[in-house]
Design a protein around this motif. Structure first.
Motif, PDB file in Angstrom:
ATOM      1  N   LEU A  76       0.866  -1.182   0.000  1.00  0.00           N
ATOM      2  CA  LEU A  76       0.000   0.000   0.000  1.00  0.00           C
ATOM      3  C   LEU A  76       0.901   1.229   0.000  1.00  0.00           C
ATOM      4  O   LEU A  76       1.824   1.322   0.810  1.00  0.00           O
TER       5      LEU A  76
ATOM      6  N   ILE B 130       0.439  -0.324   4.948  1.00  0.00           N
ATOM      7  CA  ILE B 130       0.716   0.934   5.648  1.00  0.00           C
ATOM      8  C   ILE B 130       1.266   1.915   4.629  1.00  0.00           C
ATOM      9  O   ILE B 130       2.213   1.611   3.911  1.00  0.00           O
TER      10      ILE B 130
ATOM     11  N   GLU C 170       4.831  -5.719   5.438  1.00  0.00           N
ATOM     12  CA  GLU C 170       4.665  -4.534   4.585  1.00  0.00           C
ATOM     13  C   GLU C 170       5.463  -3.372   5.148  1.00  0.00           C
ATOM     14  O   GLU C 170       5.501  -3.154   6.365  1.00  0.00           O
ATOM     15  N   LEU C 171       6.087  -2.604   4.260  1.00  0.00           N
ATOM     16  CA  LEU C 171       7.005  -1.530   4.682  1.00  0.00           C
ATOM     17  C   LEU C 171       6.518  -0.175   4.218  1.00  0.00           C
ATOM     18  O   LEU C 171       5.761  -0.063   3.250  1.00  0.00           O
ATOM     19  N   GLU C 172       7.000   0.849   4.914  1.00  0.00           N
ATOM     20  CA  GLU C 172       6.757   2.225   4.487  1.00  0.00           C
ATOM     21  C   GLU C 172       7.961   3.056   4.905  1.00  0.00           C
ATOM     22  O   GLU C 172       8.292   3.141   6.092  1.00  0.00           O
TER      23      GLU C 172
END
Ligand SMILES: [Ca+2]
Length: 265
Positions: A52, A237, A185-187
């Protein structure tokens, strides 16, 4: 004379911290934060969300998984769906990130990443990497992308080719000196990287240079209204540029939450 000595001693004590304090100084404890919901938006409950990211000019890029269902698509600011691209049914899609003029889409166990036009999502190239691919995010300032593979490691890759930057090495993520596994998941936000911890409702904020966890964020207050399936966990995220807020969602979640991270009390 004695007064003179006392003054000198007092000055010395002021200048140098007491030894006992210096030697016991422990690393800063990670901050304890809570995800506070500011807004709930409708989301696509058929999306097995794996990646995302906010798209330039608003809207979101959404990368999804599962064999036969994996794709990447644009969700417009009004919630309508824009461009969409599916991948071969035998491949399982994972994280996505935008790097300037292209968007990367990882696959789970296939070692293949798709390079796409960020507007049409058409494939414009491919890259191959070792091992698994879970999450990915672009650190523009550092000129690298970080890739998670479910372990406690974040691999540093070339943003254009996805080749591992061996001279920089991978970063081991630790909290209080212990490895933090299940990074998903990374941001990337400046020098920080945020990661969902697989199967939990926790997110960690990591110093991207040292790997140290600087905050643990409790997102258990977000209602998970996905169908009863152990796969349907928090995942996804996306930082909202120019703000301290983020979008969070999960696999097959019908909701997208706009949140801020506030000190837990
Ligand atoms: Ca992301």
């Amino acid at each position: 004379m004695r007064q003179h000595l006392e003054r000198a001693l007092a000055a010395a004590l002021l200048l140098s911290p007491p030894l006992a304090l210096a030697s016991c100084a422990s690393p800063a404890e990670p901050e304890r934060l809570t995800a506070v919901v500011r807004e709930r938006l409708d989301f696509d409950p058929s999306s097995f969300t794996q990646g995302l990211e906010v798209a330039p000019g608003g809207g979101l890029y959404v990368g999804t998984g599962m064999w036969g269902e994996s794709r990447v698509y644009v969700r417009g600011e009004d919630g309508t769906e824009g461009a969409s691209a599916s991948i071969s049914p035998e491949l399982f899609g994972e994280g996505i990130t935008l790097v300037d003029d292209h968007l990367w889409q990882l696959t789970w166990q296939d070692g293949t990443a798709f390079k796409r036009d960020p507007r049409t999502l058409d494939e414009i190239g491919r890259a191959h990497y070792r091992g698994e691919g879970w999450g990915i995010c672009y650190r523009e300032d550092a000129g690298e992308v970080l890739l998670s593979d479910g372990t406690s490691r974040l691999r540093r890759m070339d943003p254009d080719t996805l080749e591992e930057l061996d001279d920089r090495g991978a970063v081991e993520v630790t909290e209080d000196g212990e490895p933090v596994a299940g990074l998903n998941e990374l941001e990337c936000v400046g020098g920080d990287v945020y990661a969902n911890i697989f199967t939990t409702t926790d997110i960690v904020r990591i110093d991207a240079d040292t790997g140290k966890v600087t905050a643990r964020i409790d997102a258990s207050g977000l209602a998970n209204r996905a169908g009863a399936d152990p796969d349907n966990v928090l995942n996804g995220i996306a930082h909202i540029p120019g703000s301290d807020e983020f979008y969070l969602t999960g696999k097959r979640w019908p909701d997208l939450y706009r949140v801020s991270f506030e000190p837990a009390d």
